[in-house]
Design a protein around this motif. Structure first.
Motif, PDB file in Angstrom:
ATOM      1  N   MET A   1      52.503 -57.558 -31.852  1.00  0.00           N
ATOM      2  CA  MET A   1      51.803 -58.376 -32.834  1.00  0.00           C
ATOM      3  C   MET A   1      51.646 -57.599 -34.137  1.00  0.00           C
ATOM      4  O   MET A   1      51.057 -56.521 -34.150  1.00  0.00           O
ATOM      5  CB  MET A   1      50.433 -58.793 -32.298  1.00  0.00           C
ATOM      6  N   HIS A   2      52.204 -58.123 -35.225  1.00  0.00           N
ATOM      7  CA  HIS A   2      52.116 -57.459 -36.524  1.00  0.00           C
ATOM      8  C   HIS A   2      52.517 -55.987 -36.371  1.00  0.00           C
ATOM      9  O   HIS A   2      51.704 -55.070 -36.569  1.00  0.00           O
ATOM     10  CB  HIS A   2      50.712 -57.582 -37.103  1.00  0.00           C
ATOM     11  N   PRO A   3      53.752 -55.728 -35.992  1.00  0.00           N
ATOM     12  CA  PRO A   3      54.141 -54.399 -35.523  1.00  0.00           C
ATOM     13  C   PRO A   3      53.934 -53.259 -36.509  1.00  0.00           C
ATOM     14  O   PRO A   3      53.494 -52.178 -36.115  1.00  0.00           O
ATOM     15  CB  PRO A   3      55.626 -54.581 -35.176  1.00  0.00           C
ATOM     16  N   THR A   4      54.246 -53.469 -37.792  1.00  0.00           N
ATOM     17  CA  THR A   4      54.093 -52.378 -38.754  1.00  0.00           C
ATOM     18  C   THR A   4      52.625 -52.004 -38.928  1.00  0.00           C
ATOM     19  O   THR A   4      52.261 -50.816 -38.939  1.00  0.00           O
ATOM     20  CB  THR A   4      54.700 -52.771 -40.110  1.00  0.00           C
ATOM     21  N   LEU A   5      51.759 -53.004 -39.056  1.00  0.00           N
ATOM     22  CA  LEU A   5      50.330 -52.742 -39.174  1.00  0.00           C
ATOM     23  C   LEU A   5      49.802 -52.057 -37.922  1.00  0.00           C
ATOM     24  O   LEU A   5      48.986 -51.127 -37.998  1.00  0.00           O
ATOM     25  CB  LEU A   5      49.578 -54.057 -39.400  1.00  0.00           C
ATOM     26  N   THR A   6      50.251 -52.502 -36.753  1.00  0.00           N
ATOM     27  CA  THR A   6      49.776 -51.926 -35.501  1.00  0.00           C
ATOM     28  C   THR A   6      50.213 -50.473 -35.375  1.00  0.00           C
ATOM     29  O   THR A   6      49.447 -49.617 -34.929  1.00  0.00           O
ATOM     30  CB  THR A   6      50.303 -52.740 -34.305  1.00  0.00           C
ATOM     31  N   MET A   7      51.442 -50.179 -35.776  1.00  0.00           N
ATOM     32  CA  MET A   7      51.924 -48.793 -35.715  1.00  0.00           C
ATOM     33  C   MET A   7      51.088 -47.889 -36.606  1.00  0.00           C
ATOM     34  O   MET A   7      50.657 -46.801 -36.175  1.00  0.00           O
ATOM     35  CB  MET A   7      53.391 -48.736 -36.140  1.00  0.00           C
ATOM     36  N   ASN A   8      50.828 -48.302 -37.839  1.00  0.00           N
ATOM     37  CA  ASN A   8      50.014 -47.489 -38.743  1.00  0.00           C
ATOM     38  C   ASN A   8      48.601 -47.311 -38.211  1.00  0.00           C
ATOM     39  O   ASN A   8      48.003 -46.236 -38.327  1.00  0.00           O
ATOM     40  CB  ASN A   8      49.988 -48.111 -40.136  1.00  0.00           C
ATOM     41  N   ALA A   9      48.036 -48.383 -37.623  1.00  0.00           N
ATOM     42  CA  ALA A   9      46.691 -48.296 -37.047  1.00  0.00           C
ATOM     43  C   ALA A   9      46.671 -47.328 -35.873  1.00  0.00           C
ATOM     44  O   ALA A   9      45.719 -46.557 -35.704  1.00  0.00           O
ATOM     45  CB  ALA A   9      46.215 -49.683 -36.602  1.00  0.00           C
ATOM     46  N   ALA A  10      47.715 -47.349 -35.054  1.00  0.00           N
ATOM     47  CA  ALA A  10      47.777 -46.450 -33.900  1.00  0.00           C
ATOM     48  C   ALA A  10      47.882 -44.992 -34.350  1.00  0.00           C
ATOM     49  O   ALA A  10      47.238 -44.100 -33.774  1.00  0.00           O
ATOM     50  CB  ALA A  10      48.967 -46.825 -33.017  1.00  0.00           C
ATOM     51  N   LEU A  11      48.688 -44.734 -35.378  1.00  0.00           N
ATOM     52  CA  LEU A  11      48.798 -43.371 -35.894  1.00  0.00           C
ATOM     53  C   LEU A  11      47.470 -42.895 -36.485  1.00  0.00           C
ATOM     54  O   LEU A  11      47.048 -41.760 -36.253  1.00  0.00           O
ATOM     55  CB  LEU A  11      49.902 -43.301 -36.946  1.00  0.00           C
ATOM     56  N   SER A  12      46.786 -43.764 -37.235  1.00  0.00           N
ATOM     57  CA  SER A  12      45.492 -43.401 -37.825  1.00  0.00           C
ATOM     58  C   SER A  12      44.452 -43.142 -36.745  1.00  0.00           C
ATOM     59  O   SER A  12      43.674 -42.182 -36.822  1.00  0.00           O
ATOM     60  CB  SER A  12      45.013 -44.524 -38.756  1.00  0.00           C
ATOM     61  N   GLU A  13      44.437 -43.995 -35.720  1.00  0.00           N
ATOM     62  CA  GLU A  13      43.469 -43.830 -34.631  1.00  0.00           C
ATOM     63  C   GLU A  13      43.698 -42.510 -33.898  1.00  0.00           C
ATOM     64  O   GLU A  13      42.752 -41.802 -33.559  1.00  0.00           O
ATOM     65  CB  GLU A  13      43.617 -45.008 -33.657  1.00  0.00           C
ATOM     66  N   HIS A  14      44.951 -42.153 -33.696  1.00  0.00           N
ATOM     67  CA  HIS A  14      45.260 -40.903 -33.017  1.00  0.00           C
ATOM     68  C   HIS A  14      44.833 -39.704 -33.863  1.00  0.00           C
ATOM     69  O   HIS A  14      44.266 -38.731 -33.337  1.00  0.00           O
ATOM     70  CB  HIS A  14      46.758 -40.822 -32.730  1.00  0.00           C
ATOM     71  N   LEU A  15      45.070 -39.774 -35.158  1.00  0.00           N
ATOM     72  CA  LEU A  15      44.710 -38.665 -36.037  1.00  0.00           C
ATOM     73  C   LEU A  15      43.211 -38.392 -36.035  1.00  0.00           C
ATOM     74  O   LEU A  15      42.775 -37.243 -36.022  1.00  0.00           O
ATOM     75  CB  LEU A  15      45.175 -38.964 -37.465  1.00  0.00           C
ATOM     76  N   LEU A  16      42.413 -39.455 -36.051  1.00  0.00           N
ATOM     77  CA  LEU A  16      40.978 -39.301 -36.267  1.00  0.00           C
ATOM     78  C   LEU A  16      40.176 -39.137 -34.977  1.00  0.00           C
ATOM     79  O   LEU A  16      39.077 -38.605 -35.009  1.00  0.00           O
ATOM     80  CB  LEU A  16      40.436 -40.498 -37.048  1.00  0.00           C
ATOM     81  N   CYS A  17      40.716 -39.607 -33.862  1.00  0.00           N
ATOM     82  CA  CYS A  17      39.892 -39.674 -32.650  1.00  0.00           C
ATOM     83  C   CYS A  17      40.301 -38.710 -31.548  1.00  0.00           C
ATOM     84  O   CYS A  17      39.487 -38.405 -30.677  1.00  0.00           O
ATOM     85  CB  CYS A  17      39.924 -41.095 -32.087  1.00  0.00           C
ATOM     86  N   THR A  18      41.521 -38.246 -31.531  1.00  0.00           N
ATOM     87  CA  THR A  18      41.987 -37.497 -30.364  1.00  0.00           C
ATOM     88  C   THR A  18      42.464 -36.085 -30.658  1.00  0.00           C
ATOM     89  O   THR A  18      42.823 -35.369 -29.736  1.00  0.00           O
ATOM     90  CB  THR A  18      43.152 -38.267 -29.696  1.00  0.00           C
ATOM     91  N   LEU A  19      42.464 -35.701 -31.929  1.00  0.00           N
ATOM     92  CA  LEU A  19      43.042 -34.399 -32.245  1.00  0.00           C
ATOM     93  C   LEU A  19      42.016 -33.445 -32.845  1.00  0.00           C
ATOM     94  O   LEU A  19      41.154 -33.858 -33.629  1.00  0.00           O
ATOM     95  CB  LEU A  19      44.192 -34.565 -33.248  1.00  0.00           C
ATOM     96  N   PRO A  20      42.091 -32.144 -32.508  1.00  0.00           N
ATOM     97  CA  PRO A  20      41.305 -31.148 -33.247  1.00  0.00           C
ATOM     98  C   PRO A  20      41.843 -31.002 -34.658  1.00  0.00           C
ATOM     99  O   PRO A  20      42.945 -31.466 -34.975  1.00  0.00           O
ATOM    100  CB  PRO A  20      41.524 -29.869 -32.421  1.00  0.00           C
ATOM    101  N   GLU A  21      41.086 -30.338 -35.502  1.00  0.00           N
ATOM    102  CA  GLU A  21      41.409 -30.280 -36.923  1.00  0.00           C
ATOM    103  C   GLU A  21      42.799 -29.708 -37.189  1.00  0.00           C
ATOM    104  O   GLU A  21      43.574 -30.253 -37.976  1.00  0.00           O
ATOM    105  CB  GLU A  21      40.347 -29.441 -37.651  1.00  0.00           C
ATOM    106  N   GLU A  22      43.163 -28.601 -36.535  1.00  0.00           N
ATOM    107  CA  GLU A  22      44.457 -27.974 -36.801  1.00  0.00           C
ATOM    108  C   GLU A  22      45.612 -28.892 -36.416  1.00  0.00           C
ATOM    109  O   GLU A  22      46.573 -29.055 -37.163  1.00  0.00           O
ATOM    110  CB  GLU A  22      44.554 -26.651 -36.037  1.00  0.00           C
TER     111      GLU A  22
END
Length: 594
Positions: free
Chosen positions: A387-408
């Motif tokens: 569903m809305h693949p380009t938007l979903t891909m960008n949202a998934a990348l943003s969510e991963h950056l902010l929620c699952t990774l340490p700063e480095e």
């Protein structure tokens, strides 16, 4: 307070010009507390507005809401759009019908406390102004912008009248009224939910703290959006209406020639804040709007507004569990994207587009999305972004950056993402940094001024038809490349047979097709063809052929599938090219297949 009630003004009152400036304005009366009060608004027509009845164009509308200092000063409001030193970029003046309500003393538009717009009266005025202009305006592209007191009014307007608004741009607002309304259970913000919002503020604003914009965006995050934010820090040269060329040289020596912007976006850019940092050349830290209004090349505010439409709202992505990415899947996704963006056909199409649009970064970015989507759609499918693949891909990348990774690790992945986008845009990367503009294969609407220019014959702008032509050429080249790759893959995978084995395989096929079971199946299909569709008959025929050929395919080392059938035909064709008398067997085989 009673609901505002319109009373139509006389023809001499309704429109006219200001005494000191030749600016058209409208006048209406609104009933408040049993009393009729006047309400005036200025309107600024774009070039070509008067002759737009001769060609098919409807004009976007921009409501401009002034600040506290301009109360009762219509001439100062008019200076934003008239004279030699207008504060609005020419692109805005050429593509919008601008309506500026005036909060004057004694006016229905000025609240009784004298420090804010009366929102009920403002809503009524906007409704009436659109009704008067309706035949020639695009009701799907109605936007609003305001600064300081006007920013508060524009935000309130989006809450109460948001179903009519496509986008709002807010500058240095206080948004104090949200603190009170947010506590009330009776207040809903459904209208604001669907409006595209950008909030601008200078970090060193001493009059209204930048915290007000940060808190307003945080409120919208809690109430109105679904995904994690996309955070990006960019640096641009100081625009020329803030710092002159001579000052630019001096500022370069002092390392103050660039402006830093911290952008936080939610919902694919639906709600965003743009915080100006290191804005040392602004005369007043509070007055951050002229730098944006007057520099479309740097900020793209009005292009963004024109891309929004209240009639066809952009989809809101609610990230599903299946679309969440692990570190490994992020690495694989970015690697796949980089490989797709390095495709020579895509790169050649992007270079051609850059040349056709004359390096106009906004036109390029709009038309490039179709090309990019075509190149990456197989990756979106592979990673199940449906569903809305380009938007979903960008949202998934943003969510991963902010929620699952340490700063480095976050910085490392962000750098990889940036490198992927650099590979995509090449020399246009610095002009195309907002990921929120990457929306897939959306249709591109022409700008009104392009239609006017084309009608007048003054210039020939890059059209949607030209963009579609480049897209079609790229699709054809990609299809040809894919077919060649498939052919090569099949050729490398099929068994190698001697000419004697090929003749033997053809004899086996002939015997199989001569069997009564196969011939009965063919007769049955001919009867079915009288009542069933051609597509269904073709499906049944392919199924019958595969069932008959399966033992032979397996015997000679081919897959018992459509791929195996194609490999068998390729192997027979290669044998027939080598031995002339083999062509007779191929003809015989095609007779059975037909």
């Amino acid at each position: 307070m009673e609901d505002p009630v319109w009373q139509k003004a006389t023809s001499s009152e309704q429109t006219g010009t200001l005494k000191r400036l030749e600016i058209p304005h409208g006048l209406v009366h609104i009933r408040q507390n049993g009393e009729l009060k006047p309400a005036r608004y200025l309107f600024f027509k774009p070039p070509g507005f008067e002759i737009s009845g001769y060609f098919d164009v409807k004009w976007p509308v921009l409501f401009f809401l002034h600040g506290h200092h301009e109360r009762g000063k219509a001439d100062k409001v008019a200076m934003f759009f008239t004279g030699h030193n207008t504060e609005f970029d020419d692109f805005a003046l050429n593509n919008f019908l601008i309506i500026a309500p005036l909060a004057e003393w004694g006016s229905a538009l000025l609240h009784e406390d004298g420090h804010q717009f009366d929102i009920k009266s403002l809503t009524a005025l906007c409704t009436r102004a659109l009704a008067d202009m309706e035949p020639r305006v695009d009701l799907g592209r109605v936007c609003a912008t305001g600064y300081s007191m006007g920013a508060d009014a524009a935000a309130s307007l989006a809450c109460q009248w948001g179903s009519n608004l496509a986008a709002v741009a807010l500058f240095a607002g206080s948004y104090k009224w949200f603190e009170d309304t947010a506590k009330s259970a009776d207040v809903t913000y459904d209208d604001l939910r669907h409006v595209e919002v950008r909030c601008f503020h200078n970090e060193t604003d001493a009059y209204i703290s930048v915290d007000s914009t940060i808190q307003f965006l945080d409120f919208m995050r809690k109430e109105l959006v679904y995904d994690q934010p996309s955070v990006r820090k960019i640096v641009i040269p100081y625009p020329s209406n803030v710092i002159s060329f001579v000052e630019q040289i001096k500022a370069s020596k002092e390392a103050t020639s660039h402006l830093a912007i911290h952008i936080t976006e939610y919902d694919g850019g639906s709600k965003a804040s743009w915080i100006l940092r290191d804005a040392v050349h602004l005369a007043d830290g509070h007055i951050c709007w002229p730098i944006v209004y007057g520099n479309e090349a740097s900020f793209g505010l009005f292009h963004w507004m024109l891309s929004c439409n209240s009639r066809t709202r952009r989809p809101r992505v609610q990230l599903q569990t299946r679309n969440q990415l692990s570190l490994d899947s992020v690495q694989r996704l970015l690697a796949a994207l980089k490989a797709a963006y390095s495709n020579d056909i895509l790169r050649q199409s992007m270079v051609k587009l850059v040349a056709c649009v004359g390096r106009d970064k906004f036109t390029f970015l709009m038309h490039a999305q179709r090309l990019i989507f075509e190149a990456q759609k197989h990756i979106l499918k592979e990673f199940k972004f449906k569903m809305h693949p380009t938007l979903t891909m960008n949202a998934a990348l943003s969510e991963h950056l902010l929620c699952t990774l340490p700063e480095e690790s976050r910085l490392s992945v962000q750098d990889q993402w940036d490198q992927v986008r650099k590979a995509l845009y090449g020399s246009m990367y610095n002009a195309c940094w907002p990921p929120s503009e990457e929306r897939g294969a959306e249709a591109v609407q022409p700008f009104p001024q392009e239609v006017v220019d084309k009608f007048r014959g003054s210039r020939q702008p890059f059209t949607s038809e030209q963009g579609l032509q480049i897209h079609a050429e790229m699709c054809a080249a990609l299809t040809e490349e894919t077919q060649k790759s498939s052919h090569d893959a099949i050729s490398s995978a099929i068994p190698i047979l001697s000419i004697e084995e090929i003749f033997e395989m053809q004899a086996d096929l002939r015997d199989a097709f001569c069997k009564p079971e196969f011939q009965a199946g063919l007769r049955h299909l001919k009867q079915e063809a009288l009542t069933k569709s051609a597509g269904r008959i073709m499906f049944l025929k392919d199924k019958l052929l595969l069932q008959t050929q399966t033992p032979i395919l397996v015997k000679y080392g081919f897959e018992a599938s459509r791929k195996g059938q194609l490999g068998m035909l390729l192997r027979m064709a290669s044998g027939c090219r080598m031995y002339l008398h083999g062509s007779l067997s191929v003809c015989l085989l095609h007779c059975f297949l037909d």
